[in-house]
Design an enzyme around this catalytic site. Structure first.
Site, PDB file in Angstrom:
ATOM      1  N   THR A  71       0.835  -1.203   0.000  1.00  0.00           N
ATOM      2  CA  THR A  71       0.000   0.000   0.000  1.00  0.00           C
ATOM      3  C   THR A  71       0.871   1.255   0.000  1.00  0.00           C
ATOM      4  O   THR A  71       0.630   2.196  -0.762  1.00  0.00           O
ATOM      5  CB  THR A  71      -0.941  -0.009   1.225  1.00  0.00           C
ATOM      6  OG1 THR A  71      -1.778  -1.168   1.124  1.00  0.00           O
ATOM      7  CG2 THR A  71      -1.804   1.241   1.284  1.00  0.00           C
ATOM      8  N   ASN A 150      -5.219  -9.196  -8.181  1.00  0.00           N
ATOM      9  CA  ASN A 150      -5.364  -9.908  -6.914  1.00  0.00           C
ATOM     10  C   ASN A 150      -6.666 -10.689  -6.793  1.00  0.00           C
ATOM     11  O   ASN A 150      -6.790 -11.549  -5.942  1.00  0.00           O
ATOM     12  CB  ASN A 150      -5.251  -8.907  -5.754  1.00  0.00           C
ATOM     13  CG  ASN A 150      -6.068  -7.663  -5.976  1.00  0.00           C
ATOM     14  OD1 ASN A 150      -5.903  -6.968  -6.974  1.00  0.00           O
ATOM     15  ND2 ASN A 150      -6.958  -7.366  -5.072  1.00  0.00           N
ATOM     16  N   GLN A 178       1.152  -8.953  -6.248  1.00  0.00           N
ATOM     17  CA  GLN A 178       0.742 -10.361  -6.403  1.00  0.00           C
ATOM     18  C   GLN A 178       1.744 -11.153  -7.240  1.00  0.00           C
ATOM     19  O   GLN A 178       1.828 -12.371  -7.132  1.00  0.00           O
ATOM     20  CB  GLN A 178      -0.646 -10.453  -7.065  1.00  0.00           C
ATOM     21  CG  GLN A 178      -1.780  -9.950  -6.194  1.00  0.00           C
ATOM     22  CD  GLN A 178      -2.115 -10.876  -5.027  1.00  0.00           C
ATOM     23  OE1 GLN A 178      -1.908 -12.085  -5.076  1.00  0.00           O
ATOM     24  NE2 GLN A 178      -2.639 -10.301  -3.954  1.00  0.00           N
ATOM     25  N   HIS A 200       4.528  -9.924   2.752  1.00  0.00           N
ATOM     26  CA  HIS A 200       3.611 -10.955   3.278  1.00  0.00           C
ATOM     27  C   HIS A 200       2.885 -11.732   2.186  1.00  0.00           C
ATOM     28  O   HIS A 200       2.164 -12.681   2.478  1.00  0.00           O
ATOM     29  CB  HIS A 200       2.619 -10.341   4.275  1.00  0.00           C
ATOM     30  CG  HIS A 200       1.549  -9.476   3.682  1.00  0.00           C
ATOM     31  ND1 HIS A 200       0.273  -9.939   3.468  1.00  0.00           N
ATOM     32  CD2 HIS A 200       1.543  -8.188   3.264  1.00  0.00           C
ATOM     33  CE1 HIS A 200      -0.480  -8.957   2.969  1.00  0.00           C
ATOM     34  NE2 HIS A 200       0.279  -7.886   2.832  1.00  0.00           N
ATOM     35  N   THR A 236      12.944   5.044  11.447  1.00  0.00           N
ATOM     36  CA  THR A 236      13.998   4.112  11.859  1.00  0.00           C
ATOM     37  C   THR A 236      13.882   2.812  11.069  1.00  0.00           C
ATOM     38  O   THR A 236      12.801   2.235  10.952  1.00  0.00           O
ATOM     39  CB  THR A 236      13.907   3.848  13.383  1.00  0.00           C
ATOM     40  OG1 THR A 236      14.093   5.103  14.040  1.00  0.00           O
ATOM     41  CG2 THR A 236      14.964   2.852  13.844  1.00  0.00           C
ATOM     42  N   CYS A 324      -9.095  -6.694   1.046  1.00  0.00           N
ATOM     43  CA  CYS A 324      -9.184  -5.281   1.420  1.00  0.00           C
ATOM     44  C   CYS A 324     -10.587  -4.723   1.253  1.00  0.00           C
ATOM     45  O   CYS A 324     -10.914  -3.692   1.815  1.00  0.00           O
ATOM     46  CB  CYS A 324      -8.210  -4.459   0.593  1.00  0.00           C
ATOM     47  SG  CYS A 324      -6.552  -5.020   0.828  1.00  0.00           S
TER      48      CYS A 324
HETATM   49  N1  PLP Z   1      -1.539  -4.351  -4.451  1.00  0.00           N
HETATM   50  C1  PLP Z   1      -2.069  -5.561  -4.638  1.00  0.00           C
HETATM   51  C2  PLP Z   1      -2.245  -6.074  -6.039  1.00  0.00           C
HETATM   52  C3  PLP Z   1      -2.432  -6.363  -3.556  1.00  0.00           C
HETATM   53  O1  PLP Z   1      -2.951  -7.564  -3.753  1.00  0.00           O
HETATM   54  C4  PLP Z   1      -2.244  -5.839  -2.246  1.00  0.00           C
HETATM   55  C5  PLP Z   1      -2.663  -6.607  -1.062  1.00  0.00           C
HETATM   56  O2  PLP Z   1      -3.678  -7.256  -1.059  1.00  0.00           O
HETATM   57  C6  PLP Z   1      -1.668  -4.567  -2.100  1.00  0.00           C
HETATM   58  C7  PLP Z   1      -1.337  -3.849  -3.222  1.00  0.00           C
HETATM   59  C8  PLP Z   1      -1.403  -3.977  -0.744  1.00  0.00           C
HETATM   60  O3  PLP Z   1      -0.308  -4.589  -0.139  1.00  0.00           O
HETATM   61  P1  PLP Z   1      -0.072  -4.523   1.442  1.00  0.00           P
HETATM   62  O4  PLP Z   1      -1.068  -5.467   2.057  1.00  0.00           O
HETATM   63  O5  PLP Z   1       1.325  -4.971   1.642  1.00  0.00           O
HETATM   64  O6  PLP Z   1      -0.294  -3.125   1.871  1.00  0.00           O
END
Ligand code: PLP
Length: 379
Positions: A71, A150, A178, A200, A236, A324
């Protein structure tokens, strides 16, 4: 039985990664910006992780910037380029199927005097290069197109799309959150100026990611603070998270072929059995143009949400659209963009298979879905 089929939302950390992080956290706690010997040790660890990640994606070490995740990388890419290049133009091009991290960053810019074109995709989720060419204007400063979606797993032809931008001197970003760890790529071969990744999603820790920024790209700093990340992203340095990110990416790429062929096999086992029911597959499921473990399925003639809820009651963890947006009642933007109705989008489930899933788990999922459908199907 608990079956986790939501690896596109997040993956469990690998024990090898966890062990390295724990060791680092216990031992190398010093601030990587402190000038004493312990600080220098921490700084050296960060340096070697930065080198490693850079090497794995074909970048230079100084082109890797650590962030808190996908993000933040996406926000930085979009807003950072917009703010730094606004004298040149205020037009941005993206797609209708981007993750909210891109989509809402663009919406924010629209509220602040920028114009954004959201490209359509076809029924498989592909961007047509001709549509991109038509959308480009004199004042276009940035094009952002995701590498792999995603929700439906569709993989774009980033090299071709990027070359259209580069021929016209426009900055190109791709959200590879992804894709990273599942698809091998080299940033120079792709030609991109900016690329986002997140730990992650490939069995690393949450709260760490990276933004690749090609040397010479005009982009504003994102987090104002100290001199960390060459003065462009203060805060940091989270050394142990960086250790985890680097280790997770190394292992993911080393084991990529084996993992991909296993999850691909399991996904197609699921699809082939479910095809005997009244379902529709959303997006691409072709080997070269879809993520090996991700598939979105619409369960026709069912009440919206009912299959997913029943799966949860049976211990099977999947998602409606992306994690999300799962908490919202809104239909999936991606599924609407590929032509589904609101109702169909809400009767769709995303299954995302990962490295630990087994044939037994997939067979349990298949038989459970068949039982659920026999119970809840409407005529
Ligand atoms: N972009 C895509 C295509 C994602 O699938 C995701 C997470 O689901 C993100 C961005 C956001 O990543 P993060 O969870 O590390 O903020």
């Amino acid at each position: 039985m608990k079956v986790y089929l939501d690896h596109a939302a997040t993956t469990p950390i690998r024990m090898e990664v966890y062990d390295k992080m724990m060791e680092n956290m216990a031992k190398d706690f010093a601030n990587a910006d402190s000038i004493h010997s312990l600080g220098r040790e921490s700084a050296n660890i960060v340096l070697s992780c930065r080198d490693n990640i850079a090497k794995l994606i074909g970048a230079q070490s100084k082109e890797i910037y650590f962030t808190s995740g996908g993000t933040e990388s996406d926000n930085w890419a979009i807003k950072g380029v917009a703010f730094a290049n606004k004298e040149k133009g205020k037009h941005i091009i993206t797609t209708k199927i981007e993750h909210p991290a891109i989509y809402n960053s663009c919406a924010f810019l629209e509220e602040n005097g920028f114009e954004v074109t959201y490209l359509d995709v076809d029924k498989y989720g592909f961007v047509n290069p001709e549509d991109l060419i038509k959308a480009i204007r004199e004042d276009t400063i940035l094009i952002s197109i995701m590498f792999a979606n995603n929700e439906i797993g569709t993989i774009q032809d980033i090299k071709t799309l990027c070359s259209i931008a580069k021929e016209r001197g426009i900055i190109f970003h791709t959200d590879a959150v992804q894709a990273t760890g599942t698809i091998k790529y080299d940033v120079n071969e792709l030609g991109v100026d900016l690329l986002s990744m997140s730990g992650h999603k490939f069995y690393g820790p949450k709260g760490i990611g990276a933004l690749y920024i090609k040397e010479g790209t005009k982009i504003a700093p994102f987090v104002n603070g100290g001199e960390q990340e060459r003065g462009r992203r203060g805060g940091t340095t989270p050394v142990s998270l960086i250790v985890g990110l680097s280790e997770a990416l190394s292992i993911a790429l080393k084991e990529l072929d084996d993992n991909n062929s296993n999850v691909y096999y399991l996904k197609h086992r699921l699809i082939n059995e479910l095809k005997k029911e009244d379902i529709s597959i959303n997006g691409s499921i072709e080997k070269d143009t879809s993520l090996p473990g991700t598939v979105s399925i619409t369960f026709n003639k069912t009440k919206p949400g009912i299959v997913l809820n029943n799966l949860d009651m049976e211990g099977i963890c999947a998602s409606a659209g992306s994690a999300c947006t799962a908490a919202s009642e809104k239909p999936s933007r991606t599924l609407l963009a590929i032509g589904l109705s609101e109702e169909d989008s809400k009767r769709s489930v995303r299954f995302s298979i990962g490295r630990d899933n087994t044939k037994e788990e997939i067979d349990y999922t298949i038989s459970t879905i068949k039982e659920i459908l026999a119970r809840v199907r409407e005529d």
